[in-house]
Write a protein that holds these residues in place. Sequence first.
Motif, PDB file in Angstrom:
ATOM      1  N   PRO A   2       0.818  -1.214   0.000  1.00 34.16           N
ATOM      2  CA  PRO A   2       0.000   0.000   0.000  1.00 34.16           C
ATOM      3  C   PRO A   2       0.854   1.267   0.000  1.00 34.16           C
ATOM      4  N   ASP A  25      -9.547   7.039   2.525  1.00 33.02           N
ATOM      5  CA  ASP A  25      -9.267   5.620   2.309  1.00 33.02           C
ATOM      6  C   ASP A  25     -10.598   4.925   2.047  1.00 33.02           C
ATOM      7  N   ALA A  27     -11.385   1.788   1.147  1.00 32.97           N
ATOM      8  CA  ALA A  27     -11.601   0.402   1.538  1.00 32.97           C
ATOM      9  C   ALA A  27     -10.981   0.050   2.886  1.00 32.97           C
ATOM     10  N   GLY A  28     -10.354   1.025   3.530  1.00 37.09           N
ATOM     11  CA  GLY A  28      -9.731   0.769   4.824  1.00 37.09           C
ATOM     12  C   GLY A  28      -8.457  -0.041   4.722  1.00 37.09           C
ATOM     13  N   ASP A  29      -7.850  -0.077   3.512  1.00 31.56           N
ATOM     14  CA  ASP A  29      -6.664  -0.909   3.310  1.00 31.56           C
ATOM     15  C   ASP A  29      -5.426  -0.112   2.881  1.00 31.56           C
ATOM     16  N   ASN A  30      -5.505   1.223   2.913  1.00 32.79           N
ATOM     17  CA  ASN A  30      -4.410   2.078   2.443  1.00 32.79           C
ATOM     18  C   ASN A  30      -4.006   1.761   1.012  1.00 32.79           C
ATOM     19  N   ASN A  31      -4.936   1.251   0.225  1.00 33.69           N
ATOM     20  CA  ASN A  31      -4.619   0.840  -1.134  1.00 33.69           C
ATOM     21  C   ASN A  31      -5.621   1.366  -2.160  1.00 33.69           C
ATOM     22  N   HIS A  32      -6.776   1.802  -1.707  1.00 27.32           N
ATOM     23  CA  HIS A  32      -7.820   2.325  -2.595  1.00 27.32           C
ATOM     24  C   HIS A  32      -8.217   3.699  -2.068  1.00 27.32           C
ATOM     25  N   TRP A  33      -7.781   4.729  -2.798  1.00 23.65           N
ATOM     26  CA  TRP A  33      -7.899   6.089  -2.298  1.00 23.65           C
ATOM     27  C   TRP A  33      -8.826   6.953  -3.139  1.00 23.65           C
TER      28      TRP A  33
END
Length: 79
Positions: A2, A25, A27-33
């Motif tokens: 991420p 954030d 999705a709560g995954d630090n990967n989908h912003w």
Amino acid sequence: MPMPAEEIVSLIVAGIPDAQVEMTDLAGDNNHWAARVVSESFRGLPRLKQQRAVYAALGDKMGGVLHALQLTTAVPVQE
């Protein structure tokens, strides 16, 4: 791996110095912003050119480490 919001903001501000950037954030995954970028430099530009300026600031990170970014651009509200 991420990409932290702070790194995304730093890249955008390095490329667009007057940018005000709000990150969410999705999705709560630090990967989908989601990013909302406000800059006076966008004034008079079509939305597509505004977004291209942001993608240019992100450079090779977009589509690599950063693969999901919902982008909104705007000019500051004049009072």
